[in-house]
Design a protein around this motif. Sequence first.
Motif, PDB file in Angstrom:
ATOM      1  N   ALA A  25     -11.561  24.276  34.329  1.00 11.73           N
ATOM      2  CA  ALA A  25     -11.051  25.451  35.042  1.00 11.73           C
ATOM      3  C   ALA A  25     -12.144  26.070  35.908  1.00 11.73           C
ATOM      4  O   ALA A  25     -11.889  26.500  37.043  1.00 11.73           O
ATOM      5  CB  ALA A  25     -10.509  26.477  34.051  1.00 11.73           C
ATOM      6  N   GLY A  26     -13.368  26.091  35.384  1.00 11.42           N
ATOM      7  CA  GLY A  26     -14.479  26.632  36.154  1.00 11.42           C
ATOM      8  C   GLY A  26     -14.800  25.794  37.375  1.00 11.42           C
ATOM      9  O   GLY A  26     -15.012  26.327  38.474  1.00 11.42           O
ATOM     10  N   TYR A  27     -14.812  24.484  37.203  1.00 12.76           N
ATOM     11  CA  TYR A  27     -15.084  23.597  38.329  1.00 12.76           C
ATOM     12  C   TYR A  27     -13.970  23.699  39.366  1.00 12.76           C
ATOM     13  O   TYR A  27     -14.214  23.767  40.582  1.00 12.76           O
ATOM     14  CB  TYR A  27     -15.214  22.149  37.849  1.00 12.76           C
ATOM     15  N   ALA A  28     -12.717  23.689  38.908  1.00 15.54           N
ATOM     16  CA  ALA A  28     -11.584  23.686  39.828  1.00 15.54           C
ATOM     17  C   ALA A  28     -11.493  24.970  40.637  1.00 15.54           C
ATOM     18  O   ALA A  28     -11.070  24.947  41.799  1.00 15.54           O
ATOM     19  CB  ALA A  28     -10.290  23.475  39.044  1.00 15.54           C
ATOM     20  N   ALA A  29     -11.874  26.075  40.013  1.00 14.91           N
ATOM     21  CA  ALA A  29     -11.781  27.361  40.717  1.00 14.91           C
ATOM     22  C   ALA A  29     -12.598  27.348  42.002  1.00 14.91           C
ATOM     23  O   ALA A  29     -12.221  27.982  42.996  1.00 14.91           O
ATOM     24  CB  ALA A  29     -12.240  28.490  39.796  1.00 14.91           C
ATOM     25  N   LYS A  30     -13.713  26.622  41.997  1.00 12.52           N
ATOM     26  CA  LYS A  30     -14.542  26.532  43.193  1.00 12.52           C
ATOM     27  C   LYS A  30     -13.836  25.799  44.337  1.00 12.52           C
ATOM     28  O   LYS A  30     -14.239  25.896  45.486  1.00 12.52           O
ATOM     29  CB  LYS A  30     -15.860  25.813  42.870  1.00 12.52           C
ATOM     30  N   ALA A  31     -12.790  25.049  43.978  1.00 15.50           N
ATOM     31  CA  ALA A  31     -12.029  24.320  45.002  1.00 15.50           C
ATOM     32  C   ALA A  31     -10.694  24.995  45.277  1.00 15.50           C
ATOM     33  O   ALA A  31      -9.817  24.398  45.916  1.00 15.50           O
ATOM     34  CB  ALA A  31     -11.808  22.882  44.551  1.00 15.50           C
ATOM     35  N   GLY A  32     -10.532  26.220  44.801  1.00 17.16           N
ATOM     36  CA  GLY A  32      -9.282  26.933  45.026  1.00 17.16           C
ATOM     37  C   GLY A  32      -8.133  26.409  44.198  1.00 17.16           C
ATOM     38  O   GLY A  32      -6.967  26.541  44.577  1.00 17.16           O
ATOM     39  N   VAL A  33      -8.426  25.814  43.046  1.00 21.68           N
ATOM     40  CA  VAL A  33      -7.400  25.275  42.153  1.00 21.68           C
ATOM     41  C   VAL A  33      -7.398  26.096  40.871  1.00 21.68           C
ATOM     42  O   VAL A  33      -8.439  26.252  40.226  1.00 21.68           O
ATOM     43  CB  VAL A  33      -7.639  23.785  41.828  1.00 21.68           C
ATOM     44  N   GLU A  34      -6.244  26.601  40.511  1.00 16.06           N
ATOM     45  CA  GLU A  34      -6.109  27.443  39.329  1.00 16.06           C
ATOM     46  C   GLU A  34      -5.432  26.663  38.204  1.00 16.06           C
ATOM     47  O   GLU A  34      -4.479  25.915  38.429  1.00 16.06           O
ATOM     48  CB  GLU A  34      -5.267  28.677  39.673  1.00 16.06           C
ATOM     49  N   PHE A  35      -5.940  26.835  36.993  1.00 19.43           N
ATOM     50  CA  PHE A  35      -5.314  26.245  35.813  1.00 19.43           C
ATOM     51  C   PHE A  35      -4.558  27.327  35.048  1.00 19.43           C
ATOM     52  O   PHE A  35      -5.084  28.410  34.809  1.00 19.43           O
ATOM     53  CB  PHE A  35      -6.357  25.613  34.889  1.00 19.43           C
ATOM     54  N   GLU A  36      -3.322  27.002  34.672  1.00 17.52           N
ATOM     55  CA  GLU A  36      -2.554  27.853  33.775  1.00 17.52           C
ATOM     56  C   GLU A  36      -2.149  27.028  32.563  1.00 17.52           C
ATOM     57  O   GLU A  36      -1.935  25.814  32.680  1.00 17.52           O
ATOM     58  CB  GLU A  36      -1.302  28.393  34.468  1.00 17.52           C
ATOM     59  N   THR A  37      -2.053  27.666  31.403  1.00 17.30           N
ATOM     60  CA  THR A  37      -1.657  26.942  30.197  1.00 17.30           C
ATOM     61  C   THR A  37      -0.231  27.335  29.806  1.00 17.30           C
ATOM     62  O   THR A  37       0.233  28.436  30.091  1.00 17.30           O
ATOM     63  CB  THR A  37      -2.601  27.236  29.024  1.00 17.30           C
ATOM     64  N   ARG A  38       0.457  26.405  29.140  1.00 18.23           N
ATOM     65  CA  ARG A  38       1.765  26.658  28.559  1.00 18.23           C
ATOM     66  C   ARG A  38       1.766  26.094  27.139  1.00 18.23           C
ATOM     67  O   ARG A  38       1.382  24.947  26.928  1.00 18.23           O
ATOM     68  CB  ARG A  38       2.878  26.000  29.376  1.00 18.23           C
TER      69      ARG A  38
END
Length: 736
Positions: A25-38
Amino acid sequence: MSKIIYTHTDEAPLLATYSLLPIIAGYAAKAGVEFETRDISLAGRIIAQFPERLTEQQRIGDALAELGELAHDPSANIIKLPNISASVPQLKAAIAELQALGYDIPDYPENPETDEEKDFAARFDKVKGSAVNPVLRQGNSDRRAPASVKAYAKAHPHSMGEWSADSKTAVATMGHDDFFSNEQSVVMPSDDTLRIEHVGEDGTVTVLKEKLPVLEGEVVDATFMSAQALDAFLDEQVARAKAEGVLFSVHLKATMMKVSDPIIFGHVVKAFFKPVFEKYGADLAAADLSPNDGLGAIYAGLDQLPNGAEIKAAFDAVLAEGPALAMVNSDKGISNLHVPSDVIVDASMPAMIRIGGHMWGPDGKEADTLAVIPDSSYAGIYQAVIDDCKANGALDPTTMGTVPNVGLMAQKAEEYGSHDKTFEIAARGTVRVVNAAGDVLLSHDVEAGDIWRACQTKDAAIRDWIKLAVTRARLSETPAVFWLDAQRAHDANLIAKLEKYLPEHDTDGLELHVMAPAEATLFSLARIREGLDTISVTGNVLRDYNTDLFPILEVGTSAKMLSIVPLMAGGGLFETGAGGSAPKHVQQLVEQDYLRWDSLGEFFALAASFEHLAQTTGNGKAQVLADTLDRATGTFLNEDRSPGRRIGTIDNRGSHFYLALYWAQELARQSDDAELAAAFAPLAQKLADDEKTIVDELIAVQGNPVDIGGYYRPDPDKAAAVMRPSATFNGALASL
């Protein structure tokens, strides 16, 4: 911001999530990608069914229903980790844990009588067995071993047991009066609503399922297994195992096939312990101790019976007289018949084949085994592998080819969609499937105790499956075999559809075959022994079987597979491998603070998910994440950073650190995005500088028991603390 849904599941994959998700999630945030959990864990699914009984703080939404709707959205991007497909004993255990945590969840009503109990049973039916996969899998399956995994297996081959030509190991299957032999199949000429009913000998009609909507072109099947024939078959196999001096074992799918297979398992328990049930069966039934729940549940309930010690002695006497039972855990006395979900055919049979046709006996030693697989639909594939190994010896991971799979599973295709259409017959009569006009489409004469089931396969799913098979054969330049048996009613209809729809595609230059499963197995084995690849194009159950069988032999585990489900609506579902070993890993973590779960499947799914996101949203940074993660995973494999086999080596948490290190280094040195390179250069340097400190901190905690607050519903704070024990690593990630 681009979004990826990461599922919150169960057991070892869930624990690994507490360590891995903060990294990705930390790495992806730098690329404008958000993680959500279900939360689609077993406990979460149970909680979601009973909101009116819970406090506001305890209630959670029905995440599975939400994701089921999302799967029909072209923007869907879901990473699905392995979850518990709950057998009844697992369901009861999860309920008990939730109750102990203060959740007002009702007990599971095994024999519902009141309206309230029937309501509770209907809710629990939405939770148990394969509740998750049919909802999310709104596309067909594309599953294969990544090239990096195959290369690693060839360079670092896993152990393979030796096979002897005089091995007594064999598969026993009914071959008559079973699901295979009794199957009938029809292709719907138009949209309709069907009804399933039982007509008694006196003419009484009992509706088993009032409304079953079907679409034009849909394949509808019905079949049954004779309880009388099953019992006679099982009696023969118990005697056979004793006479041949081999272990007795049964291999079912009591989780996915949540109605039929627990019943069959109960028949096996009663057959093996026939003298006990003949004498004490009424006592056990009166105490609600069902053989369907396994020997472990019966033993646990004997204390409530006045003659419990006497019954326990009777069970022990049968065990002493033999045949010897295959064991799940010889040291703890847990047998093949203790828990219906402990021995799952698609994982247990490949494991047995891999170690030379052996299972573990009560004496803690390996021995030849009689593998009882009652239904003959697919039992022949395992006998074919056994015959091949007896003749040619064990397969060689350093030279063998691969057998990827294209699996028909979209829109609840085939047997895994049969749960709500499976019934244990109450009385002699006829079960029939009737259309809206009153015409009987399918019909079987049945006896009390028979197991009858119907299932559906939609035409759109079949067409998409054929298209995917042709696409994969073209892209990989690999022969593809449709595992279809013209002698089986359902398969005959699929072959007709294949002949109809295949001309819609460019098949020039492709090598395509149609073979019955056992024949296809031998064909594929001959090719992989020569180092050649062959795509298996199969139905839903064989998809499940083959994507464990061949990967376990090829690369040592099915957890390292790349599993992509191109959703028919245009989205993507990315699965992370099998979770069959997950329970053992949790036990080791709790006892020794060591988690051996390998997250390699998550790494592959993540890269594919990022790539899909880049292609569908135009996010170029997501493609950089995919490319660099793929290279980092290659380094991870080359450096052998998967969890070790013993305490004192890196476990799951250490493997996550090394992925983070290699991924940061790849991002820092890549030239496609200067902004990302600059963002990750400091982190890459810090992780490299602090490597020894971080690894020491991760290893230092090993060897002691830990408290995660629950098995089915771990406490999030406790689990996170256990799974993130390196303050140095945590601080470095926080710097992002």
